[in-house]
Design a protein around this motif. Structure first.
Motif, PDB file in Angstrom:
ATOM      1  N   ALA A  26     -17.337  17.055   8.585  1.00 14.45           N
ATOM      2  CA  ALA A  26     -17.210  15.804   7.841  1.00 14.45           C
ATOM      3  C   ALA A  26     -17.275  16.100   6.351  1.00 14.45           C
ATOM      4  CB  ALA A  26     -18.318  14.843   8.246  1.00 14.45           C
ATOM      5  N   TYR A 101     -18.660   9.364   4.070  1.00 17.61           N
ATOM      6  CA  TYR A 101     -17.974  10.539   4.632  1.00 17.61           C
ATOM      7  C   TYR A 101     -16.860  10.102   5.579  1.00 17.61           C
ATOM      8  CZ  TYR A 101     -20.898  14.310   2.853  1.00 17.61           C
ATOM      9  OH  TYR A 101     -21.496  15.237   2.049  1.00 17.61           O
ATOM     10  N   ASN A 102     -15.882  10.968   5.761  1.00 16.02           N
ATOM     11  CA  ASN A 102     -14.714  10.625   6.573  1.00 16.02           C
ATOM     12  C   ASN A 102     -15.014  10.491   8.068  1.00 16.02           C
ATOM     13  OD1 ASN A 102     -14.988  13.331   7.203  1.00 16.02           O
ATOM     14  ND2 ASN A 102     -12.988  13.950   6.399  1.00 16.02           N
ATOM     15  N   ASP A 103     -16.242  10.710   8.491  1.00 21.29           N
ATOM     16  CA  ASP A 103     -16.624  10.447   9.881  1.00 21.29           C
ATOM     17  C   ASP A 103     -17.182   9.032  10.038  1.00 21.29           C
ATOM     18  OD1 ASP A 103     -19.104  10.698   8.684  1.00 21.29           O
ATOM     19  OD2 ASP A 103     -19.828  12.285  10.012  1.00 21.29           O
TER      20      ASP A 103
END
Length: 171
Positions: A26, A101-103
């Motif tokens: 992530a 975060y991209n998660d």
């Protein structure tokens, strides 16, 4: 004469490696819209000395949008409180900054700010959370503000400020 081979194969199968697609770690990312979140949250407290309806008091927890500080290359967010009718003049205000975060998760970053301040806010009368920037890539940030009244029990809710994408990324 014929021979029969039992229990063994005439062919051998070579093991085929299975390719794995590792999930990338992530990383910080821009945040989705804030969805109408507020910069203010109502709270209540109760005094041990008071009885009846006057035992409950009200106050507001407030915070600003996380922004790039004007004095340093870092994300910065402030928190303060506004007294309604609580029998105290001070509260401990805590501000922690969170990076998106991209998660889809928020991660606390930087230095948590904490200060005992009077009601009202303004310079010198608020807590400040800070997180140094590693670069100026557009990234989502928000803050979590907690107010604990001094000498008065209060509710545990915290204000989560609306997400803002700013030019500050921290790994």
């Amino acid at each position: 004469m014929s021979a029969v081979l039992l229990g063994a194969s005439q062919t051998s199968a070579a093991a085929t490696p299975v390719k794995s697609n590792p999930t990338p770690a992530a990383a910080p990312a821009t945040a989705p819209g804030s969805g109408g979140a507020s910069l203010e949250r109502s709270g209540s407290g109760s005094s041990a000395e008071a009885r009846g309806p006057e035992a409950v008091c009200t106050f507001k927890t407030r915070g600003d949008y996380v922004h790039v500080s004007s004095s340093a290359f870092e994300a910065s967010g402030h928190g303060w409180w506004v007294n309604g009718n609580c029998p105290t003049s001070t509260a401990v205000v805590t501000v922690e900054l969170q990076e998106y975060y991209n998660d889809g998760r928020w991660r606390t970053k930087g230095t948590v700010g904490q200060a005992t301040v009077r009601s009202g806010g303004g310079a010198g009368n608020r807590a400040t959370g800070r997180a140094g920037c590693d670069n100026n890539t557009l990234t989502g940030w928000r803050s979590v503000v907690d107010v604990d009244l001094v000498g008065v029990a209060d509710t545990p809710e915290k204000l989560i400020t609306p997400a803002r994408n700013i030019n500050c990324r921290r790994y």
